[in-house]
Design a protein around this motif. Structure first.
Motif, PDB file in Angstrom:
ATOM      1  N   LEU A  10     -12.094   8.955   5.840  1.00 57.63           N
ATOM      2  CA  LEU A  10     -11.794   7.891   6.778  1.00 57.63           C
ATOM      3  C   LEU A  10     -10.909   6.846   6.105  1.00 57.63           C
ATOM      4  CD1 LEU A  10     -12.546   7.082   9.679  1.00 57.63           C
ATOM      5  CD2 LEU A  10     -14.252   5.552   8.673  1.00 57.63           C
ATOM      6  N   GLY A  11     -11.302   6.503   4.877  1.00 57.85           N
ATOM      7  CA  GLY A  11     -10.521   5.521   4.116  1.00 57.85           C
ATOM      8  C   GLY A  11      -9.095   5.978   3.926  1.00 57.85           C
ATOM      9  N   TYR A  12      -8.935   7.212   3.464  1.00 58.36           N
ATOM     10  CA  TYR A  12      -7.590   7.741   3.251  1.00 58.36           C
ATOM     11  C   TYR A  12      -6.775   7.714   4.539  1.00 58.36           C
ATOM     12  CZ  TYR A  12      -8.448   9.537  -1.477  1.00 58.36           C
ATOM     13  OH  TYR A  12      -8.693   9.656  -2.807  1.00 58.36           O
ATOM     14  N   SER A  13      -7.421   8.120   5.661  1.00 55.59           N
ATOM     15  CA  SER A  13      -6.644   8.178   6.901  1.00 55.59           C
ATOM     16  C   SER A  13      -6.209   6.781   7.314  1.00 55.59           C
ATOM     17  CB  SER A  13      -7.454   8.812   8.044  1.00 55.59           C
ATOM     18  OG  SER A  13      -8.432   9.642   7.541  1.00 55.59           O
ATOM     19  N   LEU A  14      -7.114   5.803   7.136  1.00 56.85           N
ATOM     20  CA  LEU A  14      -6.735   4.435   7.500  1.00 56.85           C
ATOM     21  C   LEU A  14      -5.522   3.987   6.692  1.00 56.85           C
ATOM     22  CD1 LEU A  14     -10.033   2.436   8.004  1.00 56.85           C
ATOM     23  CD2 LEU A  14      -8.203   2.908   9.640  1.00 56.85           C
ATOM     24  N   VAL A  15      -5.566   4.250   5.373  1.00 59.43           N
ATOM     25  CA  VAL A  15      -4.446   3.868   4.516  1.00 59.43           C
ATOM     26  C   VAL A  15      -3.184   4.589   4.981  1.00 59.43           C
ATOM     27  CG1 VAL A  15      -3.511   3.982   2.176  1.00 59.43           C
ATOM     28  CG2 VAL A  15      -5.893   3.358   2.533  1.00 59.43           C
ATOM     29  N   ALA A  16      -3.321   5.881   5.262  1.00 59.94           N
ATOM     30  CA  ALA A  16      -2.153   6.661   5.668  1.00 59.94           C
ATOM     31  C   ALA A  16      -1.555   6.106   6.954  1.00 59.94           C
ATOM     32  CB  ALA A  16      -2.541   8.128   5.847  1.00 59.94           C
ATOM     33  N   ILE A  17      -2.412   5.806   7.934  1.00 58.19           N
ATOM     34  CA  ILE A  17      -1.894   5.295   9.206  1.00 58.19           C
ATOM     35  C   ILE A  17      -1.208   3.955   9.000  1.00 58.19           C
ATOM     36  CG2 ILE A  17      -2.575   4.431  11.473  1.00 58.19           C
ATOM     37  CD1 ILE A  17      -4.801   6.574  11.418  1.00 58.19           C
TER      38      ILE A  17
END
Ligand SMILES: Nc1ncnc2c1ncn2[C@@H]1O[C@H](COP(=O)(O)OP(=O)(O)O)[C@@H](O)[C@H]1O
Ligand SMILES: [Mg+2]
Lengths: 297, 356, 257
Positions: free
Chosen positions: B22-29
């Protein structure tokens, strides 16, 4: 000629490096500020109601420059270097760079971006001398430099303070055990170096007749080259290095085109200073007069 | 022991794969939509500033291999950026009439800059500390002086004027500096380069972290910590130092190439000593040796001064009733002050590597 | 008794300017023994180590390990040939953890390059896990906790000395040269060190030991050589050395009794 100015500035680098092992990047800026202060003071004194002789104006101006530069160097050491004496090696180098940038830009704010011209207090006379031309200003510069450097050498070699300075350069810990106030000696070193730098600043300014807020960096770098050339930490070496570098540069610039079959013009003059610097550091890092530094294991 | 348990407890959430993803996806977005947010809120020029920050990031990471990992103080690093930029400029511009495609020039730039890294690194191998700094500074200046003067007798670099009309990166006939419409959304050149540079920067971060946690990274750090002991432990310090110079230079070379293609022209002015110092400060200010610290240092030094440039005039107007101090010098004054202050307060940088 | 010589030093001479730190030193270190090198401060013991490990080049003389001539080689090649060392004034990689220090020691015995480091292909991964495990067991072997993450220079003094030994062992040496490993240790730590040295010998590694603790040297070593002012003044079994009048003279009588 230029050599004697390099020598004056190189002394400042060598003294500081000898004691702290720090390349005082801000030293070139102190030279520039010396020149700028003289400019301002001459302007100020010339406008004095009771007219002063030109000689007196110049004398006052130079003394002010020496005072200002000395105070400045004292502050620089106090604020930016002293707290970092035991920090990681890069930290003081970065503050030195920061200080250099800071001083350069403050100077730009105060004195502006334009090239400043030296007020004509005295007329330049040119003597011809065995095919080479030399002006009275240049003769004056050489004489002043020699006088100052002799005085410094005498102080370092024959006075109590001089002895304390040498002891501190040898090893601050041992010197402090012997009762030398190391902090005082370090401050003194910076102040002395700055006084020389101020004089050098005036001399460069008088010789080229122009000063600019950015003049310090390149000059400082070349003076550092001179210090390294002579053997860093070694005062006599710094003087010799300064004079040699001056010669190499002027000869190099004159003949560079011939050397390279017209490929490189005098634009490459600065390349010479750097090549000397790199050559000396790589081939003989102890310089001409430096002693061999033992590797500790 | 109790401490250890507590520690695990506290960070358990970080170990839960779902939360990590979830953390990675937030950063990616966030990273993906950042240029749009920025353009909408403060304007397109800021996307360009962000692009340059990413280029600086690559430079700082490259320099970090040399200074942060191997402990070799390099003050002429910008020379490799220059080599990369000019390599691109010469191979893809009207200067020589060459127009090689980017996928050929990027590896060429990588290799040429790496070669220069070895070439300029080799004479410095025996030098330590400050002397190394001065020699590299000299090399940096020499490269710049040559770029400035190699317009005669044969014109190679076009001298102080520099080289113009450099080809942008183009894919399938689409130049990435032009505005393109993809799926109904307009992507300006700055936007497209943002993604390109972001990918490159992430690749650099990846490579750096992998290198750091490997046999090679340990050898570099050992050299940084104690060169003699490193030799006595069987490390070929000469080869490892040359490798550090080459790797660092290659990063610089790629960054330089992309810079040339993005900006469309290069001139020696972009490669002055102050730029080397700037990159070094990003590394040291952020935290030498720590990849994330270096990224932080880059962001701060690439972006804060720009903000300052924008706001210093209005602030002076309102406080002093006029612009008294030229924003450019004020910016540099504050830059100098910041260097001094940060070093006084945190001599190992804002986010030092955890080993310090 | 004919020894099987593993490290032989022939006529090694070194001067610093006017000072002759070593003159014509000959030593023969037998396979599997603990060979003690003693002598007053400034006798040239550390200088000899620096020559043997390639930090200095000798002015004259050679030395070879298992018949391979090593004089004049770069330090890393000497390590590769199988001669590792520790330092008198501990030289750990200060900001690295203990385990990382030991892992650096494996450098010569591993070969992951840039590609392996970046892409972590199968071989690189295997090598990394392997050397990490071996490093941990080496830490155990010398009696240190492999999980400690603190910077190595913040470890207690005795631990730092043992860590240096572990790091040297990681290079997989035939001969390990220890420069005053007991310096600054308390009696308990010294006893532990003694055990460690015995274990190292038992595991087939020859030890060249510089030590000031005469009791330790005499009790542990198979052969002892004595240096004084850069000259070898005696070589032999501990009991011969104790009785040698030149040695007693060099130590001003007192210490050896
Ligand atoms: N790099 C060097 N330069 C000059 N003299 C040295 C150097 N290394 C050692 N020496 C001198 O060599 C002599 C032997 O020193 P060393 O080998 O350290 O003695 P030991 O380890 O037996 O106490 C000493 O006089 C020392 O000062
Ligand atoms: Mg010793």
């Amino acid at each position: 000629m230029l050599g004697s100015v390099y020598a004056l500035v190189a002394l400042g680098y060598t003294m500081v490096y000898g004691i702290l092992g720090l390349i005082n990047f801000a030293h070139g800026e102190v030279v520039m500020i010396g020149a700028m202060v003289v400019l301002t003071m001459i302007g100020f004194l010339s406008g004095f109601p009771a007219p002063l002789s030109n000689g007196a104006i110049l004398l006052f101006a130079v003394i002010t420059a020496i005072l200002v530069c000395s105070m400045l160097a004292f502050l620089i050491e106090r604020v930016a270097y002293r707290p970092l004496r035991n920090a990681p090696r890069l930290a003081p180098l970065i503050t030195a760079i920061g200080m250099s940038i800071l001083l350069q830009n403050i100077a730009m704010i105060i004195w502006g971006r334009q090239y400043k011209t030296f007020p004509d207090l005295f007329s330049t006379v040119s003597y011809s001398f065995g095919g080479a031309n030399i002006t009275n200003v240049q003769v004056f510069i050489i004489i002043i430099s020699i006088l100052i450097m002799s005085a410094l050498l005498l102080t370092i070699n024959f006075t109590r303070i001089g002895r304390a300075m040498r002891a501190t350069a040898e090893s601050p810990q041992i010197a402090s055990l012997m009762g030398v106030n190391v902090n005082y000696i370090i401050s003194l070193t910076f102040v002395l170096g700055a006084a020389l730098a101020a004089v050098a600043g005036v001399l460069v300014f008088a010789n080229y007749s122009v000063a600019h807020y950015s003049m310090g960096f390149m000059l400082g770098l070349k003076a550092f080259t001179a210090a390294v050339l002579g053997g860093i930490g070694n005062m006599a070496g710094a003087m010799l290095g300064g004079i040699l570098l001056g010669l190499i540069e002027s000869i190099g610039a004159g003949y560079i085109s011939d050397f390279t079959g017209g490929f490189m013009g005098s634009h490459y003059q600065d390349v010479f200073a750097f090549l000397v610097l790199i050559g000396v550091l790589v081939l003989r890092p102890t310089g001409i007069m430096g002693e061999r530094v033992a590797d500790r294991t | 022991m109790i401490n250890k348990v507590f520690y695990l407890e506290k960070f358990k959430s970080f170990q839960n794969p779902k939360i990590v993803w979830l953390g990675y996806s937030l950063v990616a977005i966030t990273l993906a939509i950042l240029p749009f947010i920025i353009e909408a809120s403060i304007g397109r020029t800021w996307v360009r500033i962000l692009d340059f920050a990413l280029i600086y990031g690559m430079l700082a990471l490259g320099l970090n291999i040399v200074v942060g990992f191997a402990g070799l103080l390099d003050l002429g690093y910008i020379a490799f950026y220059a080599v990369g930029a000019y390599t691109w400029a010469l191979l893809a511009s009207p200067q020589f009439g060459l127009h090689l495609p980017f996928w050929l020039i990027i590896p060429i730039g990588f290799v040429v800059a790496g070669f220069f890294g070895v070439l300029l690194g080799a004479p410095t191998l025996r030098l330590r500390g400050d002397y190394l700094a001065i020699v590299t500074l000299g090399f940096g200046e020499i490269v710049r002086i040559f770029l400035n003067n190699l317009d005669h007798p044969i014109n190679i670099t076009n001298g102080p004027v520099g080289i113009n009309l450099i080809d942008p990166i183009s894919v399938g006939g689409y130049a990435l500096t032009r505005t393109q419409q993809i799926a109904g959304v307009n992507f300006s050149g700055a936007h497209i380069y943002y993604y390109l540079l972001l990918v490159l920067l992430l690749a650099c971060i990846f490579v750096c972290i992998r290198l750091e946690n490997s046999r090679l990274g340990r050898a570099w750090i050992a050299i940084r910590e104690d060169e003699t002991a490193a030799q006595a432990m069987g490390i070929n310090t000469r080869n490892m130092k040359l490798l550090a110079f080459a790797m660092g230079a290659s990063f610089g070379g790629v960054a330089g190439g992309v810079f040339a293609s993005f900006q469309g022209f290069v001139s020696p002015e972009s490669f002055i000593l102050l730029e080397s110092i700037m990159v070094l400060c990003m590394v040291v200010l952020g935290g030498m040796g720590n990849v994330w610290g270096v990224v932080l240092g880059t962001l701060l030094l690439a972006i804060l001064p720009e903000i300052l440039r924008d706001i210093s005039s209005p602030i002076q107007e309102s406080l002093l009733g006029g612009v008294w101090i030229d924003p450019e010098s004020l910016r540099m004054v504050l830059f100098g002050l910041a260097l001094i202050l940060v070093m006084l307060v945190r001599p190992s940088g804002l986010w030092p590597s955890k080993k310090h | 008794m004919q020894k099987d010589i593993v490290l032989s030093v022939k006529g090694v001479t070194k001067s610093f300017g006017g000072l002759k730190a070593l003159s014509k030193i000959n030593l023969g270190i037998g396979k599997g023994e603990i060979y003690g090198l003693i002598g007053p401060n400034g006798a040239g013991k550390t200088t000899l180590f620096n020559i043997l490990t390639g930090i200095y080049t000798p002015n004259q003389g050679t030395f070879n390990l298992d018949g391979k001539d090593l004089a004049g080689l770069k330090p890393h090649l000497i390590v590769k040939a199988g001669l590792a060392r520790t330092f008198q004034n501990i030289r750990l990689f200060g900001n690295m953890s203990g385990l990382e220090n030991v892992m650096v020691g494996f450098h010569v015995r591993t070969k992951t390059g840039v590609m392996g480091a970046v892409f972590r292909h199968y071989r690189a991964r295997e090598e990394e896990t392997n050397l990490r495990n071996k490093s941990k067991s080496l830490m155990d072997y010398v009696g240190l906790d492999p999980e400690l993450t603190q910077p190595s220079t913040t470890l207690p003094y005795g631990d730092q000395r043992r860590l240096e030994i572990a790091r040297a062992l990681a290079t997989n040496p035939k001969v390990i040269a220890l420069d005053e490993p007991a310096a600054g240790m308390n009696p308990t730590e010294t006893a532990g060190l003694r055990d460690l040295l015995v274990r190292i010998r038992r595991d087939g590694i020859t030890i060249l030991l510089i030590e000031h603790d005469v009791k330790l040297v005499m009790g542990l070593c198979d052969t002892v050589a004595v240096l004084d002012y850069g000259k070898k003044i005696a070589e032999g079994e501990p009991k011969e050395i104790k009785a040698n009048p030149d040695v007693i003279q060099a130590y001003l009588g007192g210490e050896l009794s």
